[in-house]
Write an enzyme that holds these catalytic residues in place. Sequence first.
Site, short mmCIF file in Angstrom:
data_model
loop_
_atom_site.label_atom_id
_atom_site.label_comp_id
_atom_site.label_asym_id
_atom_site.label_seq_id
_atom_site.Cartn_x
_atom_site.Cartn_y
_atom_site.Cartn_z
N GLU A 468 1.20 6.32 8.32
CA GLU A 468 2.45 6.30 9.08
C GLU A 468 3.64 6.86 8.31
O GLU A 468 4.73 6.99 8.87
CB GLU A 468 2.75 4.87 9.52
N GLU A 611 -0.10 -9.06 3.36
CA GLU A 611 -0.42 -7.69 3.78
C GLU A 611 -0.53 -6.74 2.60
O GLU A 611 -1.40 -5.86 2.57
CB GLU A 611 0.65 -7.19 4.76
#
Length: 674
Positions: A468, A611
């Site tokens: 991304e 994460e």
Amino acid sequence: MLAIGLAFFSGYSGHGQAVDPAWQIEAKDINPARYYGITVANGMVGLVSSPEPMKVKDVVLNGAFDTYGRGRVSNILKVFNFVNMNLDVDGRRVSAADMKNYRQVLDMKKAALVTSFDAQDKVSVRQTVMALRHLPFSTLSMVEITAKKDCEISPMSVIESPENLKDVKNFYAEIDRSHVTIRLLTSVAKSPTGRHTVAASTSFIFDEPHGQEPDVLHEDWDYNMHLAKFKKRLKAGETYRFSVVGSVSSTAHTADPHNEAERLTIFAALERTQRLLQRHEAGWEKLWQSDIVISGDDDAQQAVRSALYHLYSFVREGASYSLSPMGLSGLGYNGHVFWDTELWMYPAILLLKPEMAKSILEYRFERMAMARQNAFSHGYKGVMFPWESDADGQEATPVWALTGPFQHHITGCVGWAFWKYYQVTKDKEWLRTRGYPMLREVADFWVSRVEPGADGKLHINNVIGANEWQENIDDNAFTNGMAKTSLQYAVQAARELGIAPDPQWQRVADNIVILTFPDGVTKENRTYDGVMIKQADVNLLAYPLKVVATEAQAKKDLAYYGPRYSPEGPAMGWSVLATLHARLGEPDKAYNWFLKSYKPNEVPPFRVMAETAGGTNPYFATGAGGMLQAVLSGFGGLDITDAGIVQLKTRLPAKWQSLTIKGVGTEKKTVNLN
């Protein structure tokens, strides 16, 4: 309750008793300033633990969304905290300052969090909290208080409202029958915009015969909190046990959540603790028939089982709800559904629990109309799934994040997941009614999405890929590879059903480009120049896709992109490297990447996976899914093909003595590797 309750408690939860690290995670050296809670959940209700005695931090309800908080878009609801309790001893509130020997243990086998402590030198307390597996909207807390001195205890069941709920109304009622009195503590409120009504209700379960239970008093307080309490005098050495059941509901689940929450609580209360516990444990025993056993690496065993525990906790069979990156461990990513589900979490669930995987697919199928509208709005055919999906299946990505309009590979991921389910189950009726209708429209999307180029090939321009960090690029490797793959799957699905596939599907699949550098390395996108990347992109073409079909090409791409992964990238990127090295016969290299996929991301005191390395968010279920794929499809060699689940030839890391995978596929096979 006594017999089964004592059996449940006696194994590990008392002070100083040993834990089994393969099944139980003990929170050691609990520091409230460095405490990241563990979650007990049942696929519908998530309870996030707290360092405070007899409290939980958050209660999350699946499927209920409203617009508040981050990004001017829908957010999963944090609902009433109806599991909290207070305890007074001789008229004084027990607080953290009064506690000694504070201990918390998560029992993954039974999906229960046990907290124990001594308070005021007068009592020892043990509380077990669980989200009941068989009752999706209900919870159970079992409490055991042992007096060290003669004293009077006053336990309290508390319902508190988070700030996001509005117009809170509190109720208390007693339903008296000849054989039982049910005492209902209930709260009802509106979600932030008033879209939903939310309700929660609790009740005590006492062991005494009817008429001999303690008197229960109701107290209504300010600050959106009320409670029910009772008093009991205990002699030194005496132990008193009771339970609290609670239920939560909303208009996302039923038209009348107030009455529904109370009815569910009454049902649970009259089931009594023993029956609730038996059915909850039976549900988890069935889930654990599909398990992963590692011999020789205790740390990896606990981490892998924790990953499985969390995925099993965050989804349930027959619910048509999907998985958010953080599951039910908090409000991370607004509770939305991304590609994280289909590409990262779903494969492990499909291999071990196809019946649960089916629910994840049903979530997408039920939202096809919204995906069709999304495609229409963007000038395309078929279905275009949103990058962030909420309860309605609309695009719920904040406007400032360009991933919403441009990360189109997710539509291919959905189609890919649907065909994988058919490959595993061979359920032709499901393929006819669910799988093919989805794949047909996914294929139509890609046909409308490609653009012809001067080179005579087809291109997919102006997208954001899996990496991304590069926005609005052309011919992203993963996007193009997933488009080719899902188009081919649509062709196969049609032929499987005796339907003539649209000839455009195969033509488009054959002509979408996958770009390469002059030396043959796959190029991430048309303008990619070797910069650092956020996460796996090109490497996904070798696994889980099979667009890169040769070992030589897979190795070449690994050698080029592996050093370009950012150290700050999400956990699942490293798991792809682990899986590929394992499949390429390099188990020790794979093991190093496997460790990197979870160890740096663990936070105290329960080894919750964040994460990123050094991250502090709730449990990252996406990372758990990736790490499990490294074990199942990397070291374990499990591969989903048109012939079903097959096993590739692989080798274990030197540290592992054996790997056993139980309950694989629809036939629930056991796979052993030494």
